[in-house]
Design an enzyme around this catalytic site. Structure first.
Site, mmCIF file in Angstrom:
data_model
loop_
_atom_site.group_PDB
_atom_site.id
_atom_site.type_symbol
_atom_site.label_atom_id
_atom_site.label_comp_id
_atom_site.label_asym_id
_atom_site.label_seq_id
_atom_site.Cartn_x
_atom_site.Cartn_y
_atom_site.Cartn_z
ATOM 1 N N TRP A 298 0.810 -1.212 0.000
ATOM 2 C CA TRP A 298 0.000 0.000 0.000
ATOM 3 C C TRP A 298 0.844 1.264 0.000
ATOM 4 O O TRP A 298 0.510 2.240 -0.667
ATOM 5 C CB TRP A 298 -0.989 -0.015 1.165
ATOM 6 C CG TRP A 298 -2.070 -1.027 0.933
ATOM 7 C CD1 TRP A 298 -2.270 -2.184 1.607
ATOM 8 C CD2 TRP A 298 -3.067 -0.987 -0.099
ATOM 9 N NE1 TRP A 298 -3.334 -2.871 1.060
ATOM 10 C CE2 TRP A 298 -3.835 -2.158 0.022
ATOM 11 C CE3 TRP A 298 -3.376 -0.072 -1.102
ATOM 12 C CZ2 TRP A 298 -4.907 -2.445 -0.821
ATOM 13 C CZ3 TRP A 298 -4.451 -0.352 -1.947
ATOM 14 C CH2 TRP A 298 -5.195 -1.520 -1.803
ATOM 15 N N ASP B 288 -1.497 7.086 6.165
ATOM 16 C CA ASP B 288 -2.589 6.220 5.742
ATOM 17 C C ASP B 288 -2.873 5.282 6.910
ATOM 18 O O ASP B 288 -2.095 4.381 7.210
ATOM 19 C CB ASP B 288 -2.174 5.434 4.499
ATOM 20 C CG ASP B 288 -3.235 4.440 4.039
ATOM 21 O OD1 ASP B 288 -4.255 4.269 4.735
ATOM 22 O OD2 ASP B 288 -3.027 3.812 2.984
ATOM 23 N N LYS C 221 -12.688 -0.940 7.341
ATOM 24 C CA LYS C 221 -11.955 -1.775 8.287
ATOM 25 C C LYS C 221 -12.562 -1.614 9.688
ATOM 26 O O LYS C 221 -13.238 -2.508 10.170
ATOM 27 C CB LYS C 221 -10.475 -1.373 8.323
ATOM 28 C CG LYS C 221 -9.845 -1.093 6.969
ATOM 29 C CD LYS C 221 -9.624 -2.321 6.127
ATOM 30 C CE LYS C 221 -8.804 -1.997 4.892
ATOM 31 N NZ LYS C 221 -8.558 -3.153 4.033
#
Length: 367
Positions: free
Chosen positions: A102, A178, A202
């Site tokens: 990511w 992030d 999430k």
């Protein structure tokens, strides 16, 4: 109806209490005679929902007054574009910590848009199994900000500290994080950051929503000519309603915030629960001859626990039997293989106990 235990990395498990409340309000929200998903985002009813959600999030994270909270769209991936567009208007280079898939995607997007991105430290040489330490981080001379991914969902490794974005000469640049798969898993000192962003699917709510927390002084550094819908200043000025927002996801996120506050008892209580879950699962893996986890212990993620079987020929059977036992979505990401148990806030200690029991039984029978 039977609810199974869901270990999906995202979209992830939602708290049962939140789903029950949403069900009760699905057709008729508080006597208004319609569903939240049918409301105008400009109506007083939805404005009240939006304002309450922001207030609850601010209380949970103790967000200082000089930060704006934005509820926007496009997934965290769109923030890979939005962040450099909003922070590079005065020049300089985006700096990154490269710690996995990511963070690499964020680096690639900055290079795609601006032709350059500087890697201030990387865990690639260690196969992304141990994270860089503070002393490993060296910013470029023209660093505009430092971006990192707090928790690599796919690789299953998490920072055990908050990096400092400081040049050797002492000059500090904004820290951007992030936090998609770790936000709300425990208390957080928001004041350490310039920008925090997180995809909702999430720990926050369903897919379709992104939360961005941005410090006021960073609202005025955007690039000229950038896509207007990505501008933090416009979103802040418009109350996150420059266009029609993801209203139902926003509403559900608000219910999650209330669940954390009132049912769980806040983020310190959630932190303790998450620590217990992770310690139990890692202990089961470490004390097994069949299962193993490759991540350095200090960087093991509390949210995403990858593990491999000593004999990969057993992988398909493990997944088949796990699903039959009501343990869903344990297959590892296609890029790394193996297994992965995502144990976000809504995954109960009972679910982790059930997984550990199944793993022990499977090892006894098949290991």
């Amino acid at each position: 109806m039977t609810r199974h235990f869901n270990f999906c990395a995202g979209p992830a498990a939602m708290p049962t209490a939140v789903l029950d409340r949403a069900r009760s309000e699905m057709k008729d929200y508080r006597g208004y005679g319609l569903s939240v998903m049918e409301m105008s985002h400009r109506s007083s009813e939805f404005i009240a929902i939006a304002e309450q959600a922001e207030q609850d999030l601010r209380e949970l994270l103790a967000i200082p007054d000089n930060y704006r909270v934005l509820f926007t769209q496009g997934g965290a991936t769109l923030q890979f574009s939005a962040v450099p567009y909003n922070l590079l208007g005065q020049g300089g280079t985006a700096n990154f910590l490269d710690t996995g898939i990511w963070s690499r995607k964020a680096i690639d997007e900055a290079r795609h848009l601006f032709g350059a991105a500087y890697v201030a430290a990387s865990s690639e040489a260690d196969s992304h199994r141990v994270l860089p330490r503070q002393e490993d981080i060296v910013l470029s001379e023209d660093a505009a900000y430092l971006h990192y991914t707090a928790n690599e969902t796919i690789g299953g490794l998490e920072f055990d500290y908050i990096p400092r974005a400081v040049h050797p000469d002492g000059r500090e640049v904004p820290l951007v994080c992030d936090m998609s798969s770790s936000m709300l898993s425990g208390p957080l000192d928001v004041s350490r950051f310039g920008i925090i962003y997180a995809g909702a699917q999430k720990n926050i709510g369903p897919a379709g929503l992104v939360v961005v927390i941005v410090r006021d002084d960073l609202l005025h550094q955007a690039c000229a000519g950038m896509p207007s819908l990505l501008g933090y200043q416009a979103l802040a000025k418009g109350g996150s309603m420059v266009n029609t927002p993801a209203t139902y996801s926003w509403y559900l996120a608000g219910l999650v915030f209330q669940w954390l506050k009132h049912d769980v008892g806040g983020l310190e209580a959630m932190d303790a629960i998450n620590t217990r879950k992770a310690e139990m699962l890692y202990s089961a893996i470490d004390n097994s001859a069949l299962y193993s986890n490759p991540i350095a212990p200090q960087n093991r993620s509390r949210m995403n626990v990858p593990f491999v079987l000593a004999d990969e020929r057993l992988d398909s059977l493990f997944l088949q039997e796990a699903e039959a036992a009501g343990l869903l979505n344990l297959k590892g990401h296609r890029s790394v293989g193996g297994m992965r148990a995502s144990i976000y806030n809504a995954v109960s200690e009972q679910a982790v106990d059930a997984l550990i029991s199944f793993m022990a039984d499977f090892e006894q029978r098949r290991g």
